[in-house]
Enzyme design. Structure first.
Site, PDB file in Angstrom:
ATOM      1  N   ASP A  67       1.035  -0.968  -0.039  1.00  6.63           N
ATOM      2  CA  ASP A  67      -0.126   0.297  -0.205  1.00  6.63           C
ATOM      3  C   ASP A  67       0.716   1.121  -0.272  1.00  6.63           C
ATOM      4  O   ASP A  67       0.545   2.561  -0.432  1.00  6.63           O
ATOM      5  CB  ASP A  67      -1.112  -0.263   1.376  1.00  6.63           C
ATOM      6  CG  ASP A  67      -0.809  -0.854   2.851  1.00  6.63           C
ATOM      7  OD1 ASP A  67       0.661  -0.964   2.869  1.00  6.63           O
ATOM      8  OD2 ASP A  67      -0.766   0.526   3.134  1.00  6.63           O
ATOM      9  N   HIS A  68       2.563   1.218  -0.256  1.00  2.00           N
ATOM     10  CA  HIS A  68       3.273   2.544   0.374  1.00  2.00           C
ATOM     11  C   HIS A  68       4.160   2.215  -1.333  1.00  2.00           C
ATOM     12  O   HIS A  68       4.908   3.127  -1.098  1.00  2.00           O
ATOM     13  CB  HIS A  68       3.989   2.490   1.881  1.00  2.00           C
ATOM     14  CG  HIS A  68       3.046   2.180   2.655  1.00  2.00           C
ATOM     15  ND1 HIS A  68       3.232   3.786   2.896  1.00  2.00           N
ATOM     16  CD2 HIS A  68       1.982   1.101   3.417  1.00  2.00           C
ATOM     17  CE1 HIS A  68       1.990   3.592   4.506  1.00  2.00           C
ATOM     18  NE2 HIS A  68       1.932   2.795   4.012  1.00  2.00           N
ATOM     19  N   HIS A 141       8.854  -0.771  12.502  1.00  2.00           N
ATOM     20  CA  HIS A 141       6.880  -2.267  12.022  1.00  2.00           C
ATOM     21  C   HIS A 141       8.483  -3.072  11.395  1.00  2.00           C
ATOM     22  O   HIS A 141       9.152  -3.529  11.352  1.00  2.00           O
ATOM     23  CB  HIS A 141       7.395  -1.090  10.233  1.00  2.00           C
ATOM     24  CG  HIS A 141       6.285  -0.864  10.067  1.00  2.00           C
ATOM     25  ND1 HIS A 141       4.833  -0.925  10.220  1.00  2.00           N
ATOM     26  CD2 HIS A 141       5.486  -1.828   8.428  1.00  2.00           C
ATOM     27  CE1 HIS A 141       4.068  -1.808   9.508  1.00  2.00           C
ATOM     28  NE2 HIS A 141       4.677  -1.699   8.218  1.00  2.00           N
TER      29      HIS A 141
END
Length: 301
Positions: A67-68, A141
């Site tokens: 999604d990035h 993350h």
């Protein structure tokens, strides 16, 4: 006239919705454009937002979750199709080089533009633009992730009343600005400090030292708030922030304008993110991001 504004192309986290595209953001900083985290559909969102491939000078990817970053293939090919006349520099975690290579050459196309690859290997400065220094800080993350910060060097603001007091006018105004002294009068005697602007972009992360370092003293902080506070443990488990956590980080760092984004598809009421951010004690300007909005950077003090 210089323009400094943040253009939101997409605000969804892992799953897009009917109203939220995957991530994508463009920072207009004077004559440059920095594209952050182009997820799927970024090329189309650029069209809807009035952003051209020619507007992109840098691409900054925080990490290689889809999604990035899945929009990189289309954006890079569009840069080449449109024959962007200037080099474009790409920053991304060095540990994800194989992913960048796969996305850059996902399909056949004709390369017409120089894409300079400058992977990020750790904390510190990455590049110097005409009116900013770009730096990175490591985040927390499940995959390696970095946040980005632009810092404009501090300057000085000329005060007309002090110029008049010293009889400085016409071409001599430019001369004292360039040389720092004129006939025994220093620049400090006819001016006052003008702090440079600071902007930070913080995506998928738990609370960590990097968040505070990036946010410190920012005029604008763009930061993920994937979850509401009720899901704080879920946020920690998956390496994300809640609205309250993001707001407290901004409050403690003295941020002037907070932009919340990267929302889970489970939430349909954006006003709750604002409510929780205010409940966390953030009193500055606050924007809950929506696709295709433009947010001007606060005027310099």
């Amino acid at each position: 006239m210089s323009v400094r504004e943040f253009v939101v192309l997409g605000t969804a986290s892992q799953v897009p919705t009917r109203h939220r595209n995957h991530n994508g953001y463009l920072l207009r900083w004077d004559g440059e454009g920095i594209l952050f985290d182009p997820g799927e559909g970024t090329q189309r969102q650029m069209l809807r937002a009035g952003v051209a491939a020619h507007d992109i000078n840098r691409i900054c990817v925080t990490h290689f979750h889809g999604d990035h970053s899945l929009g990189l293939a289309g954006v890079i090919q569009r840069i080449n199709l449109d024959r962007v006349p200037h080099p474009v520099t790409a920053h991304y975690p060095a540990s994800g080089q194989k992913f960048f290579d796969r996305l850059r050459y996902a399909t056949a196309y004709r390369e017409t533009v120089i894409i300079d690859e400058e992977p990020v290997t750790g904390d510190g400065p990455l590049a110097r633009g005409s009116s900013y220094v770009l730096e990175a800080r490591r985040l927390s993350h499940p995959v390696e992730s970095f946040g980005y910060r632009l810092t404009e060097p501090d300057g000085r603001r000329i005060l007309p009343e002090l110029l008049a007091r010293h009889g400085i006018k016409g071409p001599d105004v430019g001369r004292i600005q360039r040389e720092g002294v004129l006939n025994g009068v220093t620049l400090e005697e006819v001016s006052e400090p003008k702090p440079g602007q600071r902007f930070a972009f913080v995506m998928d992360t738990r609370l960590c030292d990097g968040v505070g370092a990036l946010a410190e003293g920012c005029d604008m902080l763009v930061i993920e708030s994937t979850f509401l506070d009720e899901e704080a443990q879920l946020a920690t488990d998956h390496g994300h922030l809640t609205a309250g956590q993001a707001a407290r980080a901004a409050r403690d760092a003295g941020v002037r304008h907070l932009v919340l984004t990267h929302f889970s598809q489970r939430y349909s009421d954006p006003s709750e993110f604002e409510r929780q951010a205010r409940a966390a004690g953030f009193e500055g300007e606050l924007t809950v991001a929506a696709d295709l909005i433009r947010v001007p950077l606060p005027k310099r003090a």
